[in-house]
Design a protein around this motif. Structure first.
Motif, mmCIF file in Angstrom:
data_model
loop_
_atom_site.group_PDB
_atom_site.id
_atom_site.type_symbol
_atom_site.label_atom_id
_atom_site.label_comp_id
_atom_site.label_asym_id
_atom_site.label_seq_id
_atom_site.Cartn_x
_atom_site.Cartn_y
_atom_site.Cartn_z
ATOM 1 N N ALA A 133 0.837 -1.193 0.000
ATOM 2 C CA ALA A 133 0.000 0.000 0.000
ATOM 3 C C ALA A 133 0.872 1.243 0.000
ATOM 4 O O ALA A 133 0.569 2.223 -0.707
ATOM 5 C CB ALA A 133 -0.920 -0.011 1.222
ATOM 6 N N LEU A 134 1.968 1.210 0.758
ATOM 7 C CA LEU A 134 2.876 2.355 0.797
ATOM 8 C C LEU A 134 3.490 2.596 -0.583
ATOM 9 O O LEU A 134 3.632 3.734 -1.019
ATOM 10 C CB LEU A 134 3.990 2.118 1.821
ATOM 11 C CG LEU A 134 3.629 2.311 3.300
ATOM 12 C CD1 LEU A 134 4.851 2.093 4.159
ATOM 13 C CD2 LEU A 134 3.057 3.696 3.536
ATOM 14 N N GLN A 135 3.868 1.489 -1.256
ATOM 15 C CA GLN A 135 4.509 1.621 -2.569
ATOM 16 C C GLN A 135 3.537 2.181 -3.616
ATOM 17 O O GLN A 135 3.954 2.809 -4.580
ATOM 18 C CB GLN A 135 5.066 0.269 -3.040
ATOM 19 C CG GLN A 135 6.174 -0.287 -2.150
ATOM 20 C CD GLN A 135 7.219 0.760 -1.787
ATOM 21 O OE1 GLN A 135 7.805 1.376 -2.660
ATOM 22 N NE2 GLN A 135 7.427 0.975 -0.480
ATOM 23 N N ARG A 136 2.237 1.926 -3.441
ATOM 24 C CA ARG A 136 1.238 2.379 -4.412
ATOM 25 C C ARG A 136 0.915 3.864 -4.281
ATOM 26 O O ARG A 136 0.186 4.415 -5.080
ATOM 27 C CB ARG A 136 -0.050 1.558 -4.263
ATOM 28 C CG ARG A 136 -0.029 0.238 -5.010
ATOM 29 C CD ARG A 136 -1.421 -0.304 -5.191
ATOM 30 N NE ARG A 136 -2.134 -0.449 -3.950
ATOM 31 C CZ ARG A 136 -2.105 -1.572 -3.213
ATOM 32 N NH1 ARG A 136 -1.403 -2.607 -3.612
ATOM 33 N NH2 ARG A 136 -2.772 -1.649 -2.102
ATOM 34 N N ARG A 137 1.448 4.490 -3.224
ATOM 35 C CA ARG A 137 1.132 5.915 -3.037
ATOM 36 C C ARG A 137 1.641 6.741 -4.212
ATOM 37 O O ARG A 137 2.648 6.390 -4.838
ATOM 38 C CB ARG A 137 1.814 6.419 -1.764
ATOM 39 C CG ARG A 137 1.141 5.947 -0.494
ATOM 40 C CD ARG A 137 1.869 6.502 0.709
ATOM 41 N NE ARG A 137 1.108 6.251 1.909
ATOM 42 C CZ ARG A 137 1.483 6.694 3.108
ATOM 43 N NH1 ARG A 137 2.612 7.378 3.238
ATOM 44 N NH2 ARG A 137 0.747 6.451 4.158
ATOM 45 N N PRO A 138 0.995 7.874 -4.498
ATOM 46 C CA PRO A 138 1.500 8.746 -5.575
ATOM 47 C C PRO A 138 2.853 9.321 -5.170
ATOM 48 O O PRO A 138 3.087 9.562 -3.985
ATOM 49 C CB PRO A 138 0.436 9.831 -5.689
ATOM 50 C CG PRO A 138 -0.296 9.804 -4.383
ATOM 51 C CD PRO A 138 -0.236 8.391 -3.892
ATOM 52 N N PRO A 139 3.738 9.531 -6.162
ATOM 53 C CA PRO A 139 5.042 10.101 -5.849
ATOM 54 C C PRO A 139 4.918 11.558 -5.425
ATOM 55 O O PRO A 139 3.917 12.211 -5.690
ATOM 56 C CB PRO A 139 5.817 9.954 -7.147
ATOM 57 C CG PRO A 139 4.782 9.938 -8.202
ATOM 58 C CD PRO A 139 3.575 9.273 -7.608
ATOM 59 N N ILE A 140 5.961 12.044 -4.743
ATOM 60 C CA ILE A 140 6.066 13.477 -4.448
ATOM 61 C C ILE A 140 6.828 14.084 -5.633
ATOM 62 O O ILE A 140 7.915 13.623 -5.987
ATOM 63 C CB ILE A 140 6.851 13.721 -3.144
ATOM 64 C CG1 ILE A 140 6.222 12.956 -1.963
ATOM 65 C CG2 ILE A 140 6.942 15.214 -2.832
ATOM 66 C CD1 ILE A 140 4.832 13.392 -1.584
ATOM 67 N N THR A 141 6.209 15.085 -6.250
ATOM 68 C CA THR A 141 6.805 15.680 -7.457
ATOM 69 C C THR A 141 7.324 17.075 -7.156
ATOM 70 O O THR A 141 7.015 17.654 -6.109
ATOM 71 C CB THR A 141 5.760 15.785 -8.573
ATOM 72 O OG1 THR A 141 4.724 16.679 -8.104
ATOM 73 C CG2 THR A 141 5.140 14.430 -8.891
ATOM 74 N N ALA A 142 8.088 17.588 -8.098
ATOM 75 C CA ALA A 142 8.582 18.964 -7.964
ATOM 76 C C ALA A 142 7.408 19.930 -7.878
ATOM 77 O O ALA A 142 7.451 20.910 -7.147
ATOM 78 C CB ALA A 142 9.490 19.298 -9.143
ATOM 79 N N GLU A 143 6.322 19.613 -8.634
ATOM 80 C CA GLU A 143 5.135 20.487 -8.592
ATOM 81 C C GLU A 143 4.540 20.522 -7.180
ATOM 82 O O GLU A 143 4.136 21.572 -6.691
ATOM 83 C CB GLU A 143 4.067 20.010 -9.598
ATOM 84 C CG GLU A 143 4.419 20.252 -11.048
ATOM 85 C CD GLU A 143 5.596 19.411 -11.530
ATOM 86 O OE1 GLU A 143 5.695 18.217 -11.106
ATOM 87 O OE2 GLU A 143 6.442 19.928 -12.280
ATOM 88 N N ASP A 144 4.517 19.345 -6.530
ATOM 89 C CA ASP A 144 4.063 19.296 -5.131
ATOM 90 C C ASP A 144 4.927 20.230 -4.293
ATOM 91 O O ASP A 144 4.426 21.009 -3.476
ATOM 92 C CB ASP A 144 4.175 17.875 -4.570
ATOM 93 C CG ASP A 144 3.170 16.915 -5.191
ATOM 94 O OD1 ASP A 144 2.096 17.398 -5.608
ATOM 95 O OD2 ASP A 144 3.468 15.708 -5.251
#
Lengths: 274, 414
Positions: free
Chosen positions: B83-94
């Motif tokens: 479940a942790l791996q499926r999280r959306p990535p943190i992006t530069a836009e974030d």
């Protein structure tokens, strides 16, 4: 008789109890003996269960010893004298009969009460001295006072006094292996007397000593007896028993004879004992 | 017999049998020694984590936005991990959105990192280093300063110059005997010019903080760290813990909005602070302390068995003495007290010796290894208490046997 080494010279010997007096005090079962009686046993019995076989070591011993008496208990091995000594010394309890020590009925007492009685009323002297090997003469003599709860300073004072009385004032810090046999036994006597007991109870006190040293110890006993100490000595040697003023012979668990020293001495000359 | 008398007697007994007594108390001594040593290592680590690590490594009043928690010491099931791996990535836009949402005065930095093998023309190979693509405020947040050269400036950061600031260890290992300033360090075949060397920082849990390389986020360093896939963290610092808490909520709301989470749905990102790291640490510290107590306890059990045996031998050897004492008026409880005092004195002495050796061992550990140590006072009291407990427990049976001896047969023993 005269003992040349007595400190206080020859005193008049305390009168021995008579047979009639002893019968009277032994006969009144259940009653507290008079104050002059240190030891009174009435029909004292002790049996051992030796793997199903009952050994009757004592079959009813009636014994009365008055204060200041000097008594020897004799008997061949198996006569029950060791058993009697253990009972008198409160190391063991009888199966039947009464034992009054210094006015207390001790034959029914618990272990701890007996320990208290041993501490206050009895001074043991053993054949093998039974000193603690790693303790000094002074520490050995202090031991009964430790169990009596005497404070340290007073303990030391009284133990020193007791050792001085047996001419060992110069040997206070010696350990048993630094002392001769006679000196060891005198330390043991000092230990026995330090709590001022009602009786001095000696079990073959000269058994491990040569004849000269034995005489020395006997003189200490005579000295004590002449100053009013009640002494009960268990021995199988007639010439040691002959130092006492009254000789009781035990045979097959009962008292066979109870005589003055003179009577005893006369008798063993005609019929050598055991 | 008074207790003091019994203790004095016990000490006499120990004096006459020095060697035997020493071997007897060895078990308790070793048990206590390790208790003291292990607890002081754990204690030292605790102080280290709570003071140095939390401050130095994570930053003061600082938290990081991450995809998944970086520090995870608890157990996790396969499903939780997935479940942790499926999280959306943190992006530069974030990261930039977070910056927009933050009030003035809050510090913000991007920190992305990856382990890499750098190369220089001066050495062949060398240890891995942590390559970091960061924005300028990270140096302020982590309180990093250069020893030589300089940090990259706003302009270099803005245009993405290929410059790096390196740690002391990197300087020594990749530029041996040279001044690294102005020289080239290559990572993934991308050349970077070294413009500064950081002050020495030491290490945290074996992680050498001097083996790091920092480059501007907009420089090619971003490709080295694979920043496009997922940012390691967006670091935010408040001026005090209260402001940190407020900022944390601001970031949380921003991210929930960006990830379109409905109320009631759990966060699909992590906000990691020194507090959360400390919480994690506290949960593993419990087990470490437990291990530090349980393992020495085995030593103490062995020690107790040894003492019990020795006391049984002592009772057998001194049966006659017990008989004599009983004939002179010792009650059961006097004999019991004597032997209990002896076994207790023995094991308390063993424990005291163990405390001394344990403190010594802790010192040695502190000197010989990177593990910090600090002797905990409570462990000393626990040790002495345990020593006394072991003495009483192991002495109880032999002493009660001695107390129950029949005086006549005891006296008759040769």
């Amino acid at each position: 008789m005269s003992a040349p080494h007595l400190d206080h010279g020859t005193e008049a010997e305390a009168p021995l109890s008579t047979t009639a007096e002893r019968r009277a005090v032994v006969g009144t079962t259940g009653q507290t003996p008079g104050k002059e009686w240190v030891i009174v046993t009435r029909g004292l019995k002790r049996e051992y269960d030796m793997g199903g076989e009952i050994v009757r070591a004592l079959r009813g011993v009636d014994l009365a010893i008055r204060r200041n008496e000097y008594v020897a208990i004799m008997g061949p091995s198996g006569s029950g004298k060791s058993t009697l000594m253990n009972l008198i010394g409160c190391l063991d309890t009888p199966n039947g009969g009464e034992y009054w020590l210094n006015g207390q009925l001790v034959s029914q007492m618990s272990d701890d009460s007996l320990a208290h009685v041993r501490n206050r009323e009895i001074g043991f002297v053993f054949q093998t001295f039974n000193l603690l090997p790693r303790s000094t003469a002074l520490q050995n003599v202090e031991l009964p006072l430790v169990y009596a709860g005497v404070p340290a300073a007073e303990r030391k004072r009284r133990a020193t006094e007791a050792l001085e009385k047996v001419q060992l004032g110069a040997r206070l810090t010696h350990r048993p292996n630094e002392l001769s046999g006679g000196q060891r036994q005198r330390v043991a006597i000092a230990r026995a007397l330090v709590n001022d007991p009602a009786i001095l109870l000696a079990d073959e006190p000269t058994g491990n000593l040569d004849s000269n040293t034995s005489e020395e110890i006997m003189r200490v006993f005579e000295n004590l007896a002449s100053t009013g100490q009640t002494v009960v000595m268990v021995t199988h040697e007639p010439d040691i028993a002959a130092h006492a003023r009254r000789v009781i012979v035990l045979r097959d668990g009962v008292i066979a004879s109870d005589e003055r020293r003179e009577q005893f001495a006369a008798r063993i000359q005609t019929q050598p004992a055991h | 017999m008074p207790i003091l008398e019994a203790v004095r007697l016990a000490l006499t007994q120990l004096r006459v049998q020095k060697l035997k007594s020493f071997f007897t108390l060895l078990g308790v001594t070793i048990g206590v020694m390790f208790l003291i040593a292990v607890v002081s290592v754990v204690n030292g680590m605790a102080r280290y984590v709570e003071q140095d690590f939390a401050g130095k490594f994570l930053g003061v009043n600082t938290f990081s936005l991450r995809k998944t928690p970086d520090i995870n010491m608890g157990e996790m099931t396969e499903a939780q991990w997935k479940a942790l791996q499926r999280r959306p990535p943190i992006t530069a836009e974030d990261a930039y959105a977070v910056r927009e949402a933050l009030p003035a005065g809050a510090r913000w930095a991007i920190q992305d990192l990856r382990w890499v093998n750098p190369t220089t023309r001066y050495v062949a190979g060398g240890p891995q280093v942590v390559a970091q693509a960061v924005t300028t405020d990270l140096f302020r947040i982590k309180d990093l300063a250069v020893q030589r050269g300089r940090l990259f400036n706003e302009q270099e950061a803005a245009i993405g110059s290929a410059v790096v600031v390196i740690g002391q260890a990197v300087a020594e290992e990749y530029f041996p005997g040279l001044d690294p300033i102005g020289r080239t360090l290559e990572m993934d075949r991308v050349p970077f010019e070294v413009i500064g060397v950081l002050e020495k920082q030491g290490s945290v849990f074996g992680l050498n903080l001097d083996r790091q390389v920092f480059g501007p986020f907009l420089s090619p360093m971003r490709r080295v760290t694979n920043a496009r896939v997922n940012l390691y963290g967006v670091v935010v610092q408040g001026q005090n813990p209260a402001e940190q808490a407020v900022l944390q909520e601001v970031v949380r709301e921003t991210m929930r909005r960006r990830h379109k989470l409905r109320p009631g749905q759990a966060d699909d990102f992590a906000l990691e602070s020194s507090q959360s790291a400390l919480t994690q640490w506290m949960s593993i510290k419990k087990y470490l302390v437990l291990a530090g107590v349980v393992l020495p306890a085995i030593g103490l059990v062995v020690g107790a068995i040894v003492i019990m045996n020795i006391m049984l031998v002592a009772v057998a050897e001194r049966t006659r003495e017990i008989g004599v004492r009983k004939s002179l008026g010792a009650r059961r409880r006097d004999i019991l007290a004597q032997f209990l005092a002896e076994s207790t004195t023995l094991s308390v002495l063993g424990a005291a010796l163990g405390v001394a050796l344990g403190v010594g061992l802790a010192r040695v550990v502190a000197m010989a290894t990177p593990l910090p140590t600090g002797v905990a006072l409570w462990s000393v009291w626990v040790s002495v208490g345990l020593g006394a407990g072991v003495g009483i427990v192991s002495g109880a049976y032999p002493a009660s046997r001695a107390a129950r001896l029949d005086p006549i047969s005891a006296l008759r023993q040769e």
